[in-house]
Design a protein around this motif. Structure first.
Motif, PDB file in Angstrom:
ATOM      1  N   MET A   1       0.824  -1.192   0.000  1.00  0.00           N
ATOM      2  CA  MET A   1       0.000   0.000   0.000  1.00  0.00           C
ATOM      3  C   MET A   1       0.866   1.253   0.000  1.00  0.00           C
ATOM      4  O   MET A   1       0.368   2.342   0.076  1.00  0.00           O
ATOM      5  CB  MET A   1      -0.891  -0.006   1.252  1.00  0.00           C
ATOM      6  CG  MET A   1      -2.050   0.971   1.148  1.00  0.00           C
ATOM      7  SD  MET A   1      -2.850   1.331   2.692  1.00  0.00           S
ATOM      8  CE  MET A   1      -3.857  -0.071   2.969  1.00  0.00           C
ATOM      9  N   SER A   2       2.137   1.152  -0.106  1.00  0.00           N
ATOM     10  CA  SER A   2       3.061   2.258   0.105  1.00  0.00           C
ATOM     11  C   SER A   2       2.964   3.368  -0.935  1.00  0.00           C
ATOM     12  O   SER A   2       3.823   4.230  -0.990  1.00  0.00           O
ATOM     13  CB  SER A   2       4.488   1.714   0.163  1.00  0.00           C
ATOM     14  OG  SER A   2       4.784   1.096  -1.070  1.00  0.00           O
ATOM     15  N   GLU A  38      -1.343   6.122   5.972  1.00  0.00           N
ATOM     16  CA  GLU A  38      -0.145   5.683   6.700  1.00  0.00           C
ATOM     17  C   GLU A  38      -0.540   4.859   7.916  1.00  0.00           C
ATOM     18  O   GLU A  38       0.087   3.841   8.222  1.00  0.00           O
ATOM     19  CB  GLU A  38       0.688   6.885   7.111  1.00  0.00           C
ATOM     20  CG  GLU A  38       1.443   7.531   5.970  1.00  0.00           C
ATOM     21  CD  GLU A  38       2.156   8.812   6.385  1.00  0.00           C
ATOM     22  OE1 GLU A  38       2.303   9.050   7.608  1.00  0.00           O
ATOM     23  OE2 GLU A  38       2.549   9.575   5.491  1.00  0.00           O
ATOM     24  N   HIS A  39      -1.571   5.291   8.604  1.00  0.00           N
ATOM     25  CA  HIS A  39      -2.049   4.532   9.762  1.00  0.00           C
ATOM     26  C   HIS A  39      -2.571   3.167   9.316  1.00  0.00           C
ATOM     27  O   HIS A  39      -2.325   2.150   9.976  1.00  0.00           O
ATOM     28  CB  HIS A  39      -3.141   5.302  10.504  1.00  0.00           C
ATOM     29  CG  HIS A  39      -3.674   4.578  11.690  1.00  0.00           C
ATOM     30  ND1 HIS A  39      -2.928   4.360  12.827  1.00  0.00           N
ATOM     31  CD2 HIS A  39      -4.867   3.987  11.911  1.00  0.00           C
ATOM     32  CE1 HIS A  39      -3.643   3.677  13.700  1.00  0.00           C
ATOM     33  NE2 HIS A  39      -4.835   3.435  13.167  1.00  0.00           N
ATOM     34  N   ALA A  40      -3.283   3.124   8.197  1.00  0.00           N
ATOM     35  CA  ALA A  40      -3.776   1.847   7.676  1.00  0.00           C
ATOM     36  C   ALA A  40      -2.611   0.918   7.341  1.00  0.00           C
ATOM     37  O   ALA A  40      -2.698  -0.296   7.566  1.00  0.00           O
ATOM     38  CB  ALA A  40      -4.659   2.087   6.450  1.00  0.00           C
ATOM     39  N   GLU A  41      -1.514   1.470   6.826  1.00  0.00           N
ATOM     40  CA  GLU A  41      -0.324   0.659   6.551  1.00  0.00           C
ATOM     41  C   GLU A  41       0.250   0.089   7.839  1.00  0.00           C
ATOM     42  O   GLU A  41       0.682  -1.071   7.875  1.00  0.00           O
ATOM     43  CB  GLU A  41       0.738   1.487   5.831  1.00  0.00           C
ATOM     44  CG  GLU A  41       0.420   1.777   4.381  1.00  0.00           C
ATOM     45  CD  GLU A  41       1.471   2.672   3.720  1.00  0.00           C
ATOM     46  OE1 GLU A  41       2.364   3.184   4.424  1.00  0.00           O
ATOM     47  OE2 GLU A  41       1.384   2.836   2.501  1.00  0.00           O
ATOM     48  N   ASP A  42       0.261   0.889   8.892  1.00  0.00           N
ATOM     49  CA  ASP A  42       0.759   0.410  10.190  1.00  0.00           C
ATOM     50  C   ASP A  42      -0.092  -0.748  10.693  1.00  0.00           C
ATOM     51  O   ASP A  42       0.429  -1.749  11.203  1.00  0.00           O
ATOM     52  CB  ASP A  42       0.759   1.536  11.222  1.00  0.00           C
ATOM     53  CG  ASP A  42       1.761   2.630  10.908  1.00  0.00           C
ATOM     54  OD1 ASP A  42       2.673   2.385  10.091  1.00  0.00           O
ATOM     55  OD2 ASP A  42       1.630   3.740  11.477  1.00  0.00           O
ATOM     56  N   VAL A  43      -1.403  -0.624  10.568  1.00  0.00           N
ATOM     57  CA  VAL A  43      -2.301  -1.686  11.023  1.00  0.00           C
ATOM     58  C   VAL A  43      -2.121  -2.928  10.155  1.00  0.00           C
ATOM     59  O   VAL A  43      -2.085  -4.053  10.663  1.00  0.00           O
ATOM     60  CB  VAL A  43      -3.776  -1.200  10.992  1.00  0.00           C
ATOM     61  CG1 VAL A  43      -4.744  -2.341  11.262  1.00  0.00           C
ATOM     62  CG2 VAL A  43      -3.983  -0.073  11.999  1.00  0.00           C
ATOM     63  N   GLU A  44      -1.985  -2.727   8.855  1.00  0.00           N
ATOM     64  CA  GLU A  44      -1.811  -3.851   7.940  1.00  0.00           C
ATOM     65  C   GLU A  44      -0.512  -4.612   8.230  1.00  0.00           C
ATOM     66  O   GLU A  44      -0.429  -5.828   8.037  1.00  0.00           O
ATOM     67  CB  GLU A  44      -1.810  -3.344   6.497  1.00  0.00           C
ATOM     68  CG  GLU A  44      -1.816  -4.445   5.469  1.00  0.00           C
ATOM     69  CD  GLU A  44      -1.865  -3.894   4.051  1.00  0.00           C
ATOM     70  OE1 GLU A  44      -2.611  -4.466   3.249  1.00  0.00           O
ATOM     71  OE2 GLU A  44      -1.159  -2.908   3.764  1.00  0.00           O
ATOM     72  N   ALA A  45       0.499  -3.925   8.738  1.00  0.00           N
ATOM     73  CA  ALA A  45       1.793  -4.548   9.009  1.00  0.00           C
ATOM     74  C   ALA A  45       1.791  -5.395  10.287  1.00  0.00           C
ATOM     75  O   ALA A  45       2.732  -6.152  10.517  1.00  0.00           O
ATOM     76  CB  ALA A  45       2.870  -3.469   9.113  1.00  0.00           C
ATOM     77  N   ASP A  47       1.257  -8.360  12.898  1.00  0.00           N
ATOM     78  CA  ASP A  47       1.160  -9.811  12.791  1.00  0.00           C
ATOM     79  C   ASP A  47      -0.037 -10.260  13.620  1.00  0.00           C
ATOM     80  O   ASP A  47       0.007 -10.277  14.848  1.00  0.00           O
ATOM     81  CB  ASP A  47       2.437 -10.465  13.304  1.00  0.00           C
ATOM     82  CG  ASP A  47       2.369 -11.984  13.219  1.00  0.00           C
ATOM     83  OD1 ASP A  47       1.495 -12.500  12.493  1.00  0.00           O
ATOM     84  OD2 ASP A  47       3.194 -12.648  13.872  1.00  0.00           O
TER      85      ASP A  47
END
Length: 100
Positions: A1-2, A38-45, A47
């Motif tokens: 998503m970057s 960016e927050h969605a990317e953090d959540v997606e990352a 585990d």
């Protein structure tokens, strides 16, 4: 998503949504949407392999008490505080174009 969101992306989405945005609003919303993504990317990352799916983070139980028949307020006492009463009932203004 970057992929970084651009002001052209925001303007395009605004056009699709039939929103008229001035350039200052486009820039404002570009920054806000970038922060959200960016927050969605953090959540997606995260585990989450060992996290069980849930519909709510806390176990919920019915907090209502069961219905029980009890003493009721006498009709005359209930109607005593009413602004208008008629025929043993509350009198309310007519609605939906009904004639009085």
């Amino acid at each position: 998503m970057s992929t970084r969101i651009t002001s052209d992306d925001v303007a395009h989405v605004a056009q699709l949504a039939r929103l008229e945005l001035d350039p200052a609003q486009v820039e404002l919303f570009t920054g806000q949407l970038a922060a959200i993504l960016e927050h969605a990317e953090d959540v997606e990352a995260l585990d989450l392999a060992d996290v069980a799916p849930t519909s709510h983070p806390y176990p919920l139980v019915n907090v209502l008490r069961p219905d029980e028949v009890g003493a009721t307020l006498p009709n005359a006492e209930a109607l005593a505080a009413a602004p208008q009463a008629e025929g043993g009932r509350f009198r309310v203004p007519t609605i939906l174009g009904e004639a009085p």
